[in-house]
Design an enzyme around this catalytic site. Structure first.
Site, short mmCIF file in Angstrom:
data_model
loop_
_atom_site.label_atom_id
_atom_site.label_comp_id
_atom_site.label_asym_id
_atom_site.label_seq_id
_atom_site.Cartn_x
_atom_site.Cartn_y
_atom_site.Cartn_z
N TYR A 156 0.85 -1.21 0.00
CA TYR A 156 0.00 0.00 0.00
C TYR A 156 0.89 1.27 0.00
CZ TYR A 156 -4.46 2.40 0.57
OH TYR A 156 -5.57 3.19 0.37
N LYS A 163 -2.94 8.10 3.34
CA LYS A 163 -4.14 7.87 4.17
C LYS A 163 -3.89 8.30 5.62
CE LYS A 163 -6.98 6.20 1.05
NZ LYS A 163 -7.97 7.10 0.42
P1 NAP Z 1 -12.60 4.42 -7.95
O1 NAP Z 1 -13.94 3.98 -8.34
O2 NAP Z 1 -11.50 4.31 -8.95
O3 NAP Z 1 -12.70 5.92 -7.37
C1 NAP Z 1 -11.59 6.78 -7.31
C2 NAP Z 1 -12.08 8.11 -7.87
O4 NAP Z 1 -11.09 9.14 -7.70
C3 NAP Z 1 -12.35 8.01 -9.38
O5 NAP Z 1 -13.62 8.52 -9.67
C4 NAP Z 1 -11.25 8.90 -9.95
O6 NAP Z 1 -11.57 9.44 -11.23
C5 NAP Z 1 -11.17 9.94 -8.87
N1 NAP Z 1 -10.03 10.84 -9.05
C6 NAP Z 1 -8.71 10.51 -9.22
N2 NAP Z 1 -8.00 11.62 -9.46
C7 NAP Z 1 -8.87 12.67 -9.45
C8 NAP Z 1 -8.75 14.06 -9.66
N3 NAP Z 1 -7.56 14.64 -9.94
N4 NAP Z 1 -9.86 14.85 -9.58
C9 NAP Z 1 -11.06 14.30 -9.33
N5 NAP Z 1 -11.25 12.98 -9.13
C10 NAP Z 1 -10.17 12.17 -9.19
O7 NAP Z 1 -12.07 3.59 -6.67
P2 NAP Z 1 -12.66 3.42 -5.19
O8 NAP Z 1 -12.05 2.16 -4.70
O9 NAP Z 1 -14.13 3.61 -5.18
O10 NAP Z 1 -11.94 4.62 -4.43
C11 NAP Z 1 -12.64 5.64 -3.73
C12 NAP Z 1 -11.99 5.93 -2.38
O11 NAP Z 1 -12.12 4.77 -1.55
C13 NAP Z 1 -10.49 6.21 -2.46
O12 NAP Z 1 -10.17 7.24 -1.53
C14 NAP Z 1 -9.87 4.92 -1.99
O13 NAP Z 1 -8.58 5.09 -1.44
C15 NAP Z 1 -10.88 4.50 -0.94
N6 NAP Z 1 -10.80 3.09 -0.53
C16 NAP Z 1 -10.88 2.09 -1.46
C17 NAP Z 1 -10.81 0.77 -1.05
C18 NAP Z 1 -10.87 -0.37 -2.04
O14 NAP Z 1 -10.48 -1.49 -1.68
N7 NAP Z 1 -11.39 -0.17 -3.24
C19 NAP Z 1 -10.67 0.46 0.32
C20 NAP Z 1 -10.62 1.51 1.24
C21 NAP Z 1 -10.69 2.84 0.80
P3 NAP Z 1 -10.87 8.73 -12.54
O15 NAP Z 1 -11.38 7.34 -12.57
O16 NAP Z 1 -11.31 9.59 -13.64
O17 NAP Z 1 -9.39 8.80 -12.29
C1 1JT Z 2 -5.63 3.92 -4.93
C2 1JT Z 2 -5.47 2.64 -5.49
C3 1JT Z 2 -6.24 4.06 -3.69
C4 1JT Z 2 -5.93 1.52 -4.84
C5 1JT Z 2 -6.54 1.67 -3.59
C6 1JT Z 2 -6.68 2.93 -3.01
N1 1JT Z 2 -7.30 2.79 -1.82
C7 1JT Z 2 -7.54 1.48 -1.64
N2 1JT Z 2 -7.09 0.80 -2.70
C8 1JT Z 2 -7.15 -0.65 -2.87
C9 1JT Z 2 -5.94 -1.33 -2.26
C10 1JT Z 2 -4.71 -1.25 -2.89
C11 1JT Z 2 -3.58 -1.85 -2.33
C12 1JT Z 2 -3.70 -2.59 -1.18
C13 1JT Z 2 -4.95 -2.68 -0.57
C14 1JT Z 2 -6.06 -2.06 -1.12
C15 1JT Z 2 -4.85 2.44 -6.85
C16 1JT Z 2 -4.22 3.70 -7.40
C17 1JT Z 2 -5.06 4.89 -7.14
C18 1JT Z 2 -5.19 5.14 -5.65
O1 1JT Z 2 -2.58 -3.18 -0.71
C19 1JT Z 2 -2.63 -3.85 0.51
C20 1JT Z 2 -2.22 -1.74 -2.98
#
Ligand code: NAP
Ligand code: 1JT
Length: 257
Positions: A156, A163
């Site tokens: 990560y 974060k």
């Molecule tokens: P996602 O669908 O890819 O959402 C990420 C969003 O950020 C996308 O809409 C992306 O737009 C947008 N973004 C990136 N750069 C930007 C910019 N310069 N201006 C405006 N928007 C921008 O993935 P997600 O997993 O739902 O992520 C959302 C949040 O949840 C993130 O903060 C992530 O760290 C958090 N999170 C995710 C997980 C997981 O396992 N998926 C777990 C815990 C927390 P584009 O697609 O156009 O780049």
């Molecule tokens: C970003 C990415 C933010 C993946 C992300 C994210 N927040 C959660 N994830 C999923 C994730 C990714 C890793 C992980 C566990 C969960 C991809 C690029 C854009 C920002 O490793 C333990 C690597």
């Protein structure tokens, strides 16, 4: 519970497609009776949002790339003009270069570090600042984080450090904005298959560990995160600010061998 966000207007930032956590939050907010405004980064996201929202009540879409101060200022200017006051904001945005999410953290480049901090952390600070002009009746700001901000989780890397800074920013913003009745909290979601997670090395292994080992023996869904966001956006959580709520099937509470 059905109308818990009735008469509330919520801005949701960060829908890329139907797998986005922000979209799960939008569905929960819609079900709770909210009026929803979406902001999107680019044209591709706008088209996805137009498709996703085609059967929703009045839909409002505004472009905002959070690397641009002008676009953030413009977003809240337009919201002020068209809505006057809103009640909540969901910040579901993060970015890091893929190559920074594997191997040793010490290999992080200066530029990759700055980029991750700018998009994933500073954007919340700038949004909170400029949102003050539309959160004049108080409000709730919710952002998304991951356990890698609390402990060093393999791969990560630079996002984990971002974060940590995001979770700290939540506390500082909560301290600043409490006087204006604006609350600021985060949700720490368990791993969910989204566009961001796609192509992340070893991501499927993490999902399997969840299914085997965490208290609930499963992963979490976008809607489970969405329902917690509704709670944080609603008056049900009116005594909570500066908090980080884990929606991770209990992972954070156990020690894995
Ligand atoms: P996602 O669908 O890819 O959402 C990420 C969003 O950020 C996308 O809409 C992306 O737009 C947008 N973004 C990136 N750069 C930007 C910019 N310069 N201006 C405006 N928007 C921008 O993935 P997600 O997993 O739902 O992520 C959302 C949040 O949840 C993130 O903060 C992530 O760290 C958090 N999170 C995710 C997980 C997981 O396992 N998926 C777990 C815990 C927390 P584009 O697609 O156009 O780049
Ligand atoms: C970003 C990415 C933010 C993946 C992300 C994210 N927040 C959660 N994830 C999923 C994730 C990714 C890793 C992980 C566990 C969960 C991809 C690029 C854009 C920002 O490793 C333990 C690597």
């Amino acid at each position: 519970m059905k109308s818990i966000l009735k008469d509330k207007t919520i801005l949701i930032m960060g829908v890329a497609n139907k797998w986005s956590i922000a979209w799960g939050i939008a569905e929960s907010c819609f079900e709770a009776g909210a009026n929803i405004i979406f902001s999107y980064q680019g044209e591709r996201n706008r088209q996805a949002l137009e498709k996703l929202t085609s059967n929703m009540r009045s839909v409002h879409l505004y472009k905002c790339d959070v690397t641009s101060d002008e676009e953030i200022i413009d977003l809240f200017g337009q919201i002020k003009e068209n809505f006057g006051i809103i009640n909540g904001i969901v910040h579901s945005i993060a970015f890091a270069k893929r190559e920074e999410l594997e191997g040793a953290y010490y290999n992080t480049s200066r530029q990759g570090y700055h980029l991750a901090q700018d998009i994933s952390v500073y954007s919340l600070v700038a949004v909170a600042n400029h949102a003050r002009k539309v959160l004049t009746d108080g409000g709730s700001i919710v952002t998304l984080t991951y356990f890698g901000g609390e402990k060093a989780v393999p791969n990560y890397n630079v996002m984990g450090v971002a974060k940590s800074a995001l979770e700290s920013s939540v506390r500082y913003l909560a301290a600043d904005l409490g006087v204006d009745a604006i609350r600021v909290n985060s949700i720490s979601a368990g791993p969910i298959k989204t566009l961001a997670a796609q192509g992340v090395k070893g991501f499927n292994d993490i999902l399997h560990i969840y299914e085997d080992k965490v208290p609930l023996k499963r992963t979490v869904t976008q809607r489970e995160v969405g329902d917690t966001a509704v709670f944080l956006l609603s008056r049900m959580s009116r005594g909570i600010t500066g908090e980080n709520i884990h929606v991770d099937a209990g992972y954070h509470a156990i020690g894995l061998l």
